[in-house]
Enzyme design. Structure first.
Site, PDB file in Angstrom:
ATOM      1  N   THR A 323       3.721 -10.194 -14.314  1.00 45.07           N
ATOM      2  CA  THR A 323       4.388  -9.896 -15.223  1.00 45.07           C
ATOM      3  C   THR A 323       5.985 -10.854 -15.336  1.00 45.07           C
ATOM      4  OG1 THR A 323       6.466  -8.108 -15.663  1.00 45.07           O
ATOM      5  CG2 THR A 323       5.881  -9.062 -13.231  1.00 45.07           C
ATOM      6  N   HIS A 375       2.462  -2.944   1.906  1.00 40.67           N
ATOM      7  CA  HIS A 375       1.937  -3.600   3.201  1.00 40.67           C
ATOM      8  C   HIS A 375       1.044  -2.814   3.958  1.00 40.67           C
ATOM      9  CE1 HIS A 375       3.188  -5.890   6.682  1.00 40.67           C
ATOM     10  NE2 HIS A 375       4.757  -5.887   6.906  1.00 40.67           N
TER      11      HIS A 375
END
Length: 412
Positions: A323, A375
């Protein structure tokens, strides 16, 4: 009379309903075959609905209605002849009525305006009981409209009085309530889902784009002339990302239940701003494309997205997202993961600023880059290593992205 029932076609797999965003024609209009008659929103894209035949149309759904795939939304009388003239002669009669009503409203409003001076406000004239209540509320009696004799503030007036929210400015204080499109609602759901269901973390770095700028300055004109496409930053970033994904395959993966799925291909989702909001078309097998191939595909997809022609299939199945908030002036941000993907790279604006290069302070075009990642399956070593690999490729593109031959890499 021959009537054709127009039903909502399926925009793509797993989509069971759409929303009528805008009717492009009016009830009773004559439409031509293949003419766009409506825009419909699914939870993935906005698509045009073309007329299946020519004739007089009768609408069977309102704007904002959610309609099931296969439901009849309009009828077309295919036996009706195309009108030879325009409807302009009939228009004055349609417009006269509102004018007459406006005049009536003005006449009715006049007595109210004339009687307005008769209503007075208390100017400190409050009954003892009312004054005590107003003092406890810290309200000035002059700000309360009295209903007693000669505008006197009564105890009931004081009990009903509320403290001022601030000094009136005389400016507009209107509000507007508008239903979000199905696409916008789906985007909102996915963003909340990403925040609530992933262990999202963001790591940052900065990139010196001096070498990329040199290559673009030297070859952009020849690239444009030969390939009819601009040599932009997105091809460099896409190639740098596909290289980094090969070095750190955990970033190019996603969670499915209790399993991790890794991909040996890179389908790169490119976030673009369309007329209906954010859209994320996918560049398939970007790792196999040349600079020309990446630029041409991004241009094609971005054009289709901005023209409202993008399909659901073209926005499904990416493995990683890029992006670019820098086109809007963003200096730094923490992009949100595009689920079920596990990583997204955020680009930002390019600012010339002093940096140390080989022991010397120089002015260089610098960009902050950010990697948001899940994560749960991507550890710090992989995330930081991935971002460093992107940085290295962009700061040394001739060697790491072009095999020391920019002309050949750019197909010049």
């Amino acid at each position: 009379m021959s009537i054709l029932e127009m039903k909502v076609p399926s925009p793509g797999e797993s989509i069971t309903e759409v929303e009528i965003a805008t009717w492009l024609v009016k009830d009773g209009d004559y439409v031509e075959k293949d003419q766009a008659i409506a825009e419909v929103d699914s939870d993935k894209a906005t698509l045009e609905l073309p007329a299946e035949a020519s004739g007089i149309i009768t609408l069977k759904a309102e704007e904002g209605d959610a309609v099931a795939v296969g439901q009849v939304v309009c009828l077309i009388d295919t036996s009706a002849a195309k009108p030879s003239g325009s409807d302009s002669a009939a228009e004055p009669s349609k417009t006269e009525a509102p004018k007459a009503e406006e005049k009536k409203e003005e006449v009715k409003a006049a007595p109210a305006a004339a009687s307005a001076p008769a209503a007075t406000y208390a100017t400190g004239s409050a009954s003892p009981a009312a004054k005590k209540i107003l003092d406890e509320k810290s309200i000035d009696a002059a700000s309360v409209q009295g209903t007693g004799k000669d505008g006197r503030v009564t105890k009931e007036d004081a009990l009903n009085a509320t403290p001022s929210m601030g000094t009136p400015t005389g400016g507009p204080r209107g509000t507007e309530r508008k239903k979000m499109s199905m696409l916008r609602r789906k985007v909102a759901e996915r963003l909340v889902e990403a925040k609530n269901t992933t262990a999202m973390l963001t790591t940052f770095n900065e990139v010196n784009l001096t070498e990329v700028n040199k290559i673009r300055a030297e070859f952009k004109d020849a690239f444009k002339a030969k390939h009819n496409a601009s040599l932009g930053f997105m091809s460099f970033f896409t190639k740098a990302v596909t290289r980094a994904l090969q070095l750190y395959p955990d970033v190019n993966s996603m969670i499915d239940g209790q399993e991790q799925i890794k991909f040996d291909f890179a389908d790169i989702s490119i976030a673009v701003s369309g007329p209906k909001g954010l859209m994320v078309p996918v560049v398939r097998n970007a790792e196999l494309l040349s600079f020309r191939g990446v630029e041409a595909e991004i241009k094609r997809l971005a054009t289709r997205a901005r023209d409202g022609q993008i399909t659901v299939d073209e926005m499904t199945g990416g493995t990683f997202t890029i992006t670019n908030g820098g086109v809007f002036g963003s200096m730094l941000s923490t992009p949100i993961i595009n689920p079920p993907q596990s990583g997204i790279l955020g680009m930002h604006n390019i600012i010339e600023r002093p940096v140390a290069v080989n022991g010397q302070v120089v002015i260089a075009p610098m960009m902050y880059i950010a990697l948001s990642y899940d994560h749960r399956i991507i550890d710090g070593r992989e995330s930081v290593g991935f971002l460093v690999a992107v940085k290295e490729a962009l700061e040394n593109p001739t060697e790491l992205l072009m095999n020391n031959d920019p002309k050949k890499a750019l197909e010049l």
